[in-house]
Design a protein around this motif. Sequence first.
Motif, PDB file in Angstrom:
ATOM      1  N   VAL A  49       4.390   3.948 -33.853  1.00 29.89           N
ATOM      2  CA  VAL A  49       4.932   4.748 -32.746  1.00 29.89           C
ATOM      3  C   VAL A  49       3.755   5.284 -31.947  1.00 29.89           C
ATOM      4  N   ASN A  50       3.708   4.927 -30.670  1.00 30.92           N
ATOM      5  CA  ASN A  50       2.615   5.310 -29.781  1.00 30.92           C
ATOM      6  C   ASN A  50       3.236   5.942 -28.547  1.00 30.92           C
ATOM      7  N   ASP A  51       3.086   7.235 -28.413  1.00 33.63           N
ATOM      8  CA  ASP A  51       3.781   7.923 -27.329  1.00 33.63           C
ATOM      9  C   ASP A  51       2.978   9.136 -26.871  1.00 33.63           C
ATOM     10  N   LYS A  52       3.427   9.713 -25.760  1.00 32.98           N
ATOM     11  CA  LYS A  52       2.832  10.956 -25.282  1.00 32.98           C
ATOM     12  C   LYS A  52       3.366  12.116 -26.110  1.00 32.98           C
ATOM     13  N   LEU A  53       2.547  13.146 -26.267  1.00 30.66           N
ATOM     14  CA  LEU A  53       3.016  14.334 -26.952  1.00 30.66           C
ATOM     15  C   LEU A  53       4.125  14.995 -26.140  1.00 30.66           C
ATOM     16  N   ALA A  54       5.246  15.238 -26.779  1.00 36.54           N
ATOM     17  CA  ALA A  54       6.359  15.895 -26.101  1.00 36.54           C
ATOM     18  C   ALA A  54       6.111  17.405 -26.105  1.00 36.54           C
ATOM     19  N   ALA A  55       6.023  17.982 -24.915  1.00 36.03           N
ATOM     20  CA  ALA A  55       5.726  19.410 -24.799  1.00 36.03           C
ATOM     21  C   ALA A  55       7.017  20.224 -24.758  1.00 36.03           C
ATOM     22  N   LEU A  56       7.034  21.325 -25.474  1.00 31.66           N
ATOM     23  CA  LEU A  56       8.161  22.255 -25.447  1.00 31.66           C
ATOM     24  C   LEU A  56       7.828  23.419 -24.519  1.00 31.66           C
ATOM     25  N   ASP A  57       8.848  23.949 -23.878  1.00 36.07           N
ATOM     26  CA  ASP A  57       8.678  25.087 -22.976  1.00 36.07           C
ATOM     27  C   ASP A  57       8.814  26.375 -23.790  1.00 36.07           C
ATOM     28  N   TRP A  58       7.699  26.771 -24.401  1.00 32.47           N
ATOM     29  CA  TRP A  58       7.726  27.929 -25.293  1.00 32.47           C
ATOM     30  C   TRP A  58       7.901  29.232 -24.509  1.00 32.47           C
ATOM     31  N   LYS A  59       8.714  30.129 -25.053  1.00 30.18           N
ATOM     32  CA  LYS A  59       8.899  31.467 -24.489  1.00 30.18           C
ATOM     33  C   LYS A  59       8.350  32.487 -25.477  1.00 30.18           C
ATOM     34  N   MET A  60       7.401  33.304 -25.025  1.00 32.75           N
ATOM     35  CA  MET A  60       6.798  34.314 -25.890  1.00 32.75           C
ATOM     36  C   MET A  60       7.654  35.586 -25.883  1.00 32.75           C
ATOM     37  N   SER A  61       7.897  36.138 -27.056  1.00 32.28           N
ATOM     38  CA  SER A  61       8.731  37.327 -27.146  1.00 32.28           C
ATOM     39  C   SER A  61       7.918  38.607 -27.308  1.00 32.28           C
ATOM     40  N   GLY A  62       6.666  38.470 -27.762  1.00 33.09           N
ATOM     41  CA  GLY A  62       5.855  39.653 -28.023  1.00 33.09           C
ATOM     42  C   GLY A  62       6.074  40.218 -29.411  1.00 33.09           C
ATOM     43  N   GLU A  63       7.086  39.698 -30.118  1.00 33.74           N
ATOM     44  CA  GLU A  63       7.379  40.178 -31.469  1.00 33.74           C
ATOM     45  C   GLU A  63       6.324  39.656 -32.440  1.00 33.74           C
ATOM     46  N   ALA A 121      11.843  27.998 -28.228  1.00 36.86           N
ATOM     47  CA  ALA A 121      11.993  26.911 -27.261  1.00 36.86           C
ATOM     48  C   ALA A 121      13.282  26.167 -27.559  1.00 36.86           C
ATOM     49  N   MET A 122      13.822  25.493 -26.541  1.00 35.83           N
ATOM     50  CA  MET A 122      15.004  24.662 -26.724  1.00 35.83           C
ATOM     51  C   MET A 122      14.564  23.205 -26.800  1.00 35.83           C
ATOM     52  N   LYS A 123      15.142  22.453 -27.745  1.00 34.49           N
ATOM     53  CA  LYS A 123      14.822  21.039 -27.873  1.00 34.49           C
ATOM     54  C   LYS A 123      16.055  20.268 -28.321  1.00 34.49           C
ATOM     55  N   GLU A 124      15.987  18.961 -28.105  1.00 38.92           N
ATOM     56  CA  GLU A 124      17.085  18.101 -28.541  1.00 38.92           C
ATOM     57  C   GLU A 124      17.096  18.021 -30.052  1.00 38.92           C
ATOM     58  N   ALA A 125      18.275  18.185 -30.645  1.00 37.26           N
ATOM     59  CA  ALA A 125      18.386  18.138 -32.093  1.00 37.26           C
ATOM     60  C   ALA A 125      17.960  16.774 -32.607  1.00 37.26           C
ATOM     61  N   SER A 126      17.342  16.751 -33.774  1.00 39.58           N
ATOM     62  CA  SER A 126      16.910  15.499 -34.375  1.00 39.58           C
ATOM     63  C   SER A 126      18.110  14.604 -34.609  1.00 39.58           C
ATOM     64  N   ILE A 171      19.142  22.609 -29.440  1.00 41.24           N
ATOM     65  CA  ILE A 171      19.091  23.710 -30.391  1.00 41.24           C
ATOM     66  C   ILE A 171      17.837  24.540 -30.126  1.00 41.24           C
ATOM     67  N   GLU A 172      17.868  25.776 -30.596  1.00 47.21           N
ATOM     68  CA  GLU A 172      16.719  26.663 -30.420  1.00 47.21           C
ATOM     69  C   GLU A 172      15.762  26.522 -31.595  1.00 47.21           C
ATOM     70  N   VAL A 173      14.485  26.445 -31.272  1.00 46.08           N
ATOM     71  CA  VAL A 173      13.433  26.405 -32.284  1.00 46.08           C
ATOM     72  C   VAL A 173      12.679  27.726 -32.236  1.00 46.08           C
ATOM     73  N   THR A 174      12.461  28.307 -33.406  1.00 46.50           N
ATOM     74  CA  THR A 174      11.667  29.536 -33.496  1.00 46.50           C
ATOM     75  C   THR A 174      10.383  29.236 -34.242  1.00 46.50           C
ATOM     76  N   LEU A 176       2.394  28.721 -38.036  1.00 50.69           N
ATOM     77  CA  LEU A 176       2.513  28.963 -39.472  1.00 50.69           C
ATOM     78  C   LEU A 176       3.938  28.793 -39.985  1.00 50.69           C
ATOM     79  N   GLU A 177       4.903  28.916 -39.101  1.00 49.15           N
ATOM     80  CA  GLU A 177       6.298  28.908 -39.538  1.00 49.15           C
ATOM     81  C   GLU A 177       7.182  28.352 -38.422  1.00 49.15           C
ATOM     82  N   VAL A 178       8.143  27.506 -38.803  1.00 49.52           N
ATOM     83  CA  VAL A 178       9.073  26.918 -37.844  1.00 49.52           C
ATOM     84  C   VAL A 178      10.484  26.952 -38.424  1.00 49.52           C
ATOM     85  N   HIS A 179      11.446  27.308 -37.582  1.00 50.41           N
ATOM     86  CA  HIS A 179      12.860  27.247 -37.961  1.00 50.41           C
ATOM     87  C   HIS A 179      13.579  26.419 -36.900  1.00 50.41           C
ATOM     88  N   GLU A 180      14.126  25.283 -37.329  1.00 49.63           N
ATOM     89  CA  GLU A 180      14.817  24.361 -36.426  1.00 49.63           C
ATOM     90  C   GLU A 180      16.136  23.952 -37.064  1.00 49.63           C
TER      91      GLU A 180
END
Length: 289
Positions: free
Chosen positions: A131-145, A159-164, A197-200, A224-228
């Motif tokens: 698999v040879n592709d461009k890195l898919a960029a997510l539109d991250w939103k910072m919460s300050g938390e 960020a919002m992304k297409e579910a696997s 879906i939302e990714v945290t 360090l941590e991802v919830h998808e």
Amino acid sequence: MKTNIISVIVVAMTLLFTTASLAQKDFQGKAYYQSKTTMDMNFGDRQVSEERKKEIADRMKSFLEKSYTLAFNKSESMYKEDEKLETPGQGGGRGARFAAIMGAANGAEYKNIKDSLFLQENELLGKNFLVNDKLAALDWKMSGETKQIGQYTAFKATAMKEASAAGFAPRGPRGPRGGNNDQASKDNDKPESPKMIEVTAWYTMQIPVNQGPGKFWGLPGLILEVHEGNTSILCTKIEINSENTETIKRPSKGKKVSQDEYNTIAKEKMAEMSERFRGGRNRGGGGRN
């Protein structure tokens, strides 16, 4: 308010000294992650005992719970699953065959931030693909938390992304044995529109690299941590400039395809395997009295 300002100042000072220290060395490191996916045990109208559900969960544990290592430097990373011996009774049978099609045979994931490049060597039913592709960029939103993860101050981003597309899920309710279940089969075979879906993610600026587990990247610090959806990925250990570091090499083996092309091939092979299984089951059932 005063406490928040002090926290920001402390983090900024820590980041300043950490960045200066890392800039003096050929910076590289390793991060260790644990991934856990929960499986929906809702089997529709079928009555499944708690004992049977536990048996299914135990057999699927090796697929749903995994450990990974992320080797990284300032611009590259390699994310791969740790090898382990199968526990007797786990991961065997039909589940293992479908797991090979649905992602379990995927190789290490290489990311190059500087070149915006994603590479992955996959094996699918005896055939090698790159698999040879461009890195898919997510539109991250910072919460300050913020929160503390081990010795690191972590910041929250979403960020919002297409579910696997790949994954295990019980099929819909089955019709009565011997009855006409054509409509249910048609409903199951209908293509579904992409679900968002939302990714945290939680990242630390104390390790100033734009890397993270899997295809997650693009934040001003190591993730360090991802919830998808029903999957969580947690970092358990980090090593910086240790003797245990490794050289990151670009994958190069296999037929070159894009991620979309590979997904299409995998879906087609999965459909073929499903039809073969259904055909074999129907032929096997025909000879029973």
